[in-house]
Design a protein around this motif. Structure first.
Motif, mmCIF file in Angstrom:
data_model
loop_
_atom_site.group_PDB
_atom_site.id
_atom_site.type_symbol
_atom_site.label_atom_id
_atom_site.label_comp_id
_atom_site.label_asym_id
_atom_site.label_seq_id
_atom_site.Cartn_x
_atom_site.Cartn_y
_atom_site.Cartn_z
ATOM 1 N N ARG A 297 0.814 -1.215 0.000
ATOM 2 C CA ARG A 297 0.000 0.000 0.000
ATOM 3 C C ARG A 297 0.837 1.249 0.000
ATOM 4 O O ARG A 297 0.379 2.311 -0.343
ATOM 5 C CB ARG A 297 -0.910 0.006 1.237
ATOM 6 C CG ARG A 297 -2.073 -0.918 1.135
ATOM 7 C CD ARG A 297 -3.164 -0.355 0.258
ATOM 8 N NE ARG A 297 -3.805 0.771 0.902
ATOM 9 C CZ ARG A 297 -3.886 1.972 0.354
ATOM 10 N NH1 ARG A 297 -3.372 2.186 -0.836
ATOM 11 N NH2 ARG A 297 -4.468 2.963 0.977
ATOM 12 N N GLY A 298 2.093 1.142 0.464
ATOM 13 C CA GLY A 298 2.906 2.338 0.599
ATOM 14 C C GLY A 298 3.555 2.750 -0.710
ATOM 15 O O GLY A 298 3.642 1.959 -1.648
ATOM 16 N N PRO A 299 4.019 3.992 -0.789
ATOM 17 C CA PRO A 299 4.714 4.444 -2.001
ATOM 18 C C PRO A 299 6.098 3.834 -2.070
ATOM 19 O O PRO A 299 6.626 3.356 -1.062
ATOM 20 C CB PRO A 299 4.795 5.968 -1.801
ATOM 21 C CG PRO A 299 4.784 6.144 -0.327
ATOM 22 C CD PRO A 299 3.950 5.035 0.233
ATOM 23 N N ALA A 300 6.702 3.879 -3.218
ATOM 24 C CA ALA A 300 8.044 3.335 -3.389
ATOM 25 C C ALA A 300 9.046 4.201 -2.633
ATOM 26 O O ALA A 300 8.818 5.401 -2.449
ATOM 27 C CB ALA A 300 8.393 3.318 -4.874
ATOM 28 N N PRO A 301 10.131 3.637 -2.127
ATOM 29 C CA PRO A 301 11.132 4.447 -1.425
ATOM 30 C C PRO A 301 11.757 5.455 -2.379
ATOM 31 O O PRO A 301 11.822 5.223 -3.586
ATOM 32 C CB PRO A 301 12.165 3.427 -0.946
ATOM 33 C CG PRO A 301 11.917 2.199 -1.742
ATOM 34 C CD PRO A 301 10.502 2.222 -2.163
ATOM 35 N N ARG B 291 -7.370 9.886 -3.047
ATOM 36 C CA ARG B 291 -5.931 9.816 -3.320
ATOM 37 C C ARG B 291 -5.245 8.850 -2.354
ATOM 38 O O ARG B 291 -4.314 8.139 -2.724
ATOM 39 C CB ARG B 291 -5.331 11.214 -3.218
ATOM 40 C CG ARG B 291 -5.712 12.122 -4.394
ATOM 41 C CD ARG B 291 -5.363 13.579 -4.123
ATOM 42 N NE ARG B 291 -3.963 13.727 -3.754
ATOM 43 C CZ ARG B 291 -3.457 14.856 -3.222
ATOM 44 N NH1 ARG B 291 -4.222 15.885 -3.019
ATOM 45 N NH2 ARG B 291 -2.169 14.918 -2.932
ATOM 46 N N VAL B 292 -5.706 8.824 -1.119
ATOM 47 C CA VAL B 292 -5.146 7.866 -0.156
ATOM 48 C C VAL B 292 -5.375 6.446 -0.649
ATOM 49 O O VAL B 292 -4.503 5.580 -0.535
ATOM 50 C CB VAL B 292 -5.780 8.057 1.241
ATOM 51 C CG1 VAL B 292 -5.429 6.900 2.174
ATOM 52 C CG2 VAL B 292 -5.321 9.374 1.858
ATOM 53 N N ALA C 46 -5.913 2.709 10.119
ATOM 54 C CA ALA C 46 -7.052 1.975 9.577
ATOM 55 C C ALA C 46 -7.539 2.639 8.298
ATOM 56 O O ALA C 46 -7.934 1.962 7.344
ATOM 57 C CB ALA C 46 -8.187 1.916 10.606
ATOM 58 N N LEU C 47 -7.513 3.970 8.273
ATOM 59 C CA LEU C 47 -7.897 4.676 7.044
ATOM 60 C C LEU C 47 -6.959 4.308 5.901
ATOM 61 O O LEU C 47 -7.388 4.070 4.778
ATOM 62 C CB LEU C 47 -7.850 6.188 7.282
ATOM 63 C CG LEU C 47 -7.855 7.089 6.029
ATOM 64 C CD1 LEU C 47 -9.125 6.892 5.223
ATOM 65 C CD2 LEU C 47 -7.686 8.552 6.412
ATOM 66 N N TRP C 48 -5.686 4.230 6.202
ATOM 67 C CA TRP C 48 -4.721 3.883 5.155
ATOM 68 C C TRP C 48 -4.945 2.458 4.638
ATOM 69 O O TRP C 48 -4.899 2.196 3.456
ATOM 70 C CB TRP C 48 -3.292 4.037 5.678
ATOM 71 C CG TRP C 48 -2.262 3.639 4.679
ATOM 72 C CD1 TRP C 48 -1.649 2.420 4.554
ATOM 73 C CD2 TRP C 48 -1.735 4.457 3.623
ATOM 74 N NE1 TRP C 48 -0.786 2.439 3.486
ATOM 75 C CE2 TRP C 48 -0.810 3.671 2.910
ATOM 76 C CE3 TRP C 48 -1.965 5.774 3.216
ATOM 77 C CZ2 TRP C 48 -0.120 4.166 1.811
ATOM 78 C CZ3 TRP C 48 -1.262 6.266 2.137
ATOM 79 C CH2 TRP C 48 -0.355 5.461 1.444
#
Lengths: 256, 208
Positions: free
Chosen positions: A86-90, B36-37, B80-82
């Motif tokens: 879910r996170g962006p790339a480093p 966007r999230v 939790a939102l993420w």
């Protein structure tokens, strides 16, 4: 004489309290039944919940805001970055060790060894982890405590799946909460992070914290609290001691 | 027609494709941030946290009375939102509503589960700062909204306001309030509904 109750009067009364989280169990059930009767697409029910929800949110806005602690934003963003997928790339050039070392959540991948004899367990641990001092040397206090632990009968060992030469296992005795986490060639966690061991009590859905640890030159030797009866062990990377895992496990082993 | 076209008000033939009443530009901006999230936009997530984090902490702190636990609750709510941004449904209200409801629910759960966390302090009204160590950068629109809400709260009958505050700020159920105030449960329920109706009406008068 009072007329019949309008269809949404009951729903409105319950919703007005529900958005404040003020309903008791019986009334929560009553609200569930009332909403079910109207169906999920009842426009009036949706409108009432949205409008009263805004009133509740207004009560929150009425409070003076309170500053968050120093670093709160960065801690949250770090937790976000460690979320799998879910996170962006480093950023380019960012020096960050991967948090996910191995993730194989299948029964039988880890080794769940039961009823190992005393001598065999000591040899097994020493052999697996290259911990020569377990074999009776006068090494460190922890090593002596571990040796004393495995010297008594009834020790069982759970080994996490190994990868890239890392070895990690838990020695425990069924019915006793205290166990020992033993490891070799374990990579350091990312900066300002620790590993946390989790144990799931048998029959429970919830993971319980069993202890945090950081390797010393790759070696792990920590007394842990795994509970008297567990059926799953896991390791996650955390920002500190947590009551519940906040990241996906990097090691998991489950009883067959 | 872009997917993110903003519509103000319940416009017939809404370009958003759903019957969503967007109350203000602020709401529209928040909804866009959540979209966007959902796409993994960390900047959008940071914006939401900066905007609502301090208010969320104020709310959690008001209920649990411990700064550390309050901040844990806020962190968990935003995380939790993420993780599941799809759990926010636009037709159910504003992002602000959803965020504060999540925070409040967690705070109340904690208080009811661990009674030991609740200190016996004197009751505080919403106008008193809970624990402000330094000034918070407060956006003008939120400051204005806070002023309007406080004014509206002052205009509902005190017995209704008391029930709402006990329920929301103290985390008490209606039954607990009835016991504490030695009132019939039906009276508490009635004051809850009347107070919420009155507040809803007052807030709709003053909303821009």
């Amino acid at each position: 004489m009072n007329g019949p109750t309008r269809p949404h009067e009951v729903v409105e009364e319950l919703l007005a309290a529900d958005v404040l989280h003020g309903l008791d169990g019986g009334d929560r059930d009553a609200l569930g039944r009332a909403l079910a009767e109207h169906g999920p697409d009842c426009a009036e029910c949706v409108r009432l919940r949205a409008e009263y929800g805004e009133v509740a949110a207004a009560l929150a806005v009425a409070l003076d805001p309170v500053p968050l602690s120093a670093g709160a934003e960065e801690r949250l963003l770090q937790a976000v970055r460690e979320e799998p997928g879910r996170g962006p790339a480093p950023a380019p050039g960012e020096d960050r060790k991967p948090a996910v070392l191995a993730l194989r959540r299948r029964r039988g991948v880890g080794r769940w060894l039961g009823g190992v004899a005393v001598a065999a367990s000591v040899v097994l641990l020493a052999g697996i982890f290259g911990l020569g001092y377990l074999a009776g040397s006068d090494g460190r206090g922890d090593a002596a405590a571990l040796a004393a632990f495995v010297a008594r009968s009834g020790v069982e060992i759970v080994a996490f799946p190994s990868r890239d030469g890392e070895r990690l296992a838990v020695a425990y005795r069924p019915g006793e909460s205290t166990g020992w986490l033993v490891g070799s060639a374990v990579a350091d966690p990312p900066a300002e992070r620790v590993y946390e061991l989790w144990a799931r009590p048998a029959g429970s859905e919830r993971m319980e914290p069993a202890g945090t640890f950081r390797p010393e030159d790759g070696t792990v030797l920590e007394e842990v609290d795994v509970g008297a009866d567990f059926d799953l062990l896991a390791v996650t990377v955390e920002s500190g001691f947590r009551q519940q895992p906040t990241t996906a496990p990097i090691y998991v082993v489950e009883a067959a | 027609m872009t997917r993110d076209a903003v519509v103000l008000g319940p416009w017939p033939g809404s370009r958003t494709g759903t019957s969503v009443a967007v109350h203000s530009l602020e709401d529209a901006r928040d909804r866009d941030l959540v979209r966007r999230v959902a796409r993994g936009d960390e900047d959008a997530f940071r914006d939401l946290f900066r905007r609502y984090g301090p208010m969320a902490k104020a709310l959690a702190l008001r209920v649990v009375r411990q700064a550390f636990m309050a901040e844990e609750i806020v962190q968990e709510a935003f995380l939790a939102l993420w993780r599941t941004p799809g759990s926010y449904r636009e037709e159910r209200g504003t992002v602000r509503n959803w965020l504060f409801s999540t925070v409040h629910h967690r705070a109340v759960d904690m208080v009811r589960r661990e009674e030991a966390l609740r200190r016996r302090t004197e009751h505080r009204g919403p106008g008193e700062a809970a624990d402000v160590a330094e000034a918070v950068v407060d956006e003008a629109d939120l400051r204005d909204r806070r002023t309007r809400v406080r004014a509206a709260l002052e205009r509902i009958p005190p017995e209704q306001r008391q029930v709402l505050e006990l329920m929301y700020y103290e985390g008490k159920t209606q039954a607990a309030i009835a016991a504490d105030l030695t009132l019939p449960l039906g009276t508490v329920k009635s004051r809850t509904l009347l107070g919420m109706r009155r507040l809803r009406s007052l807030l709709s008068e003053v909303e821009p």
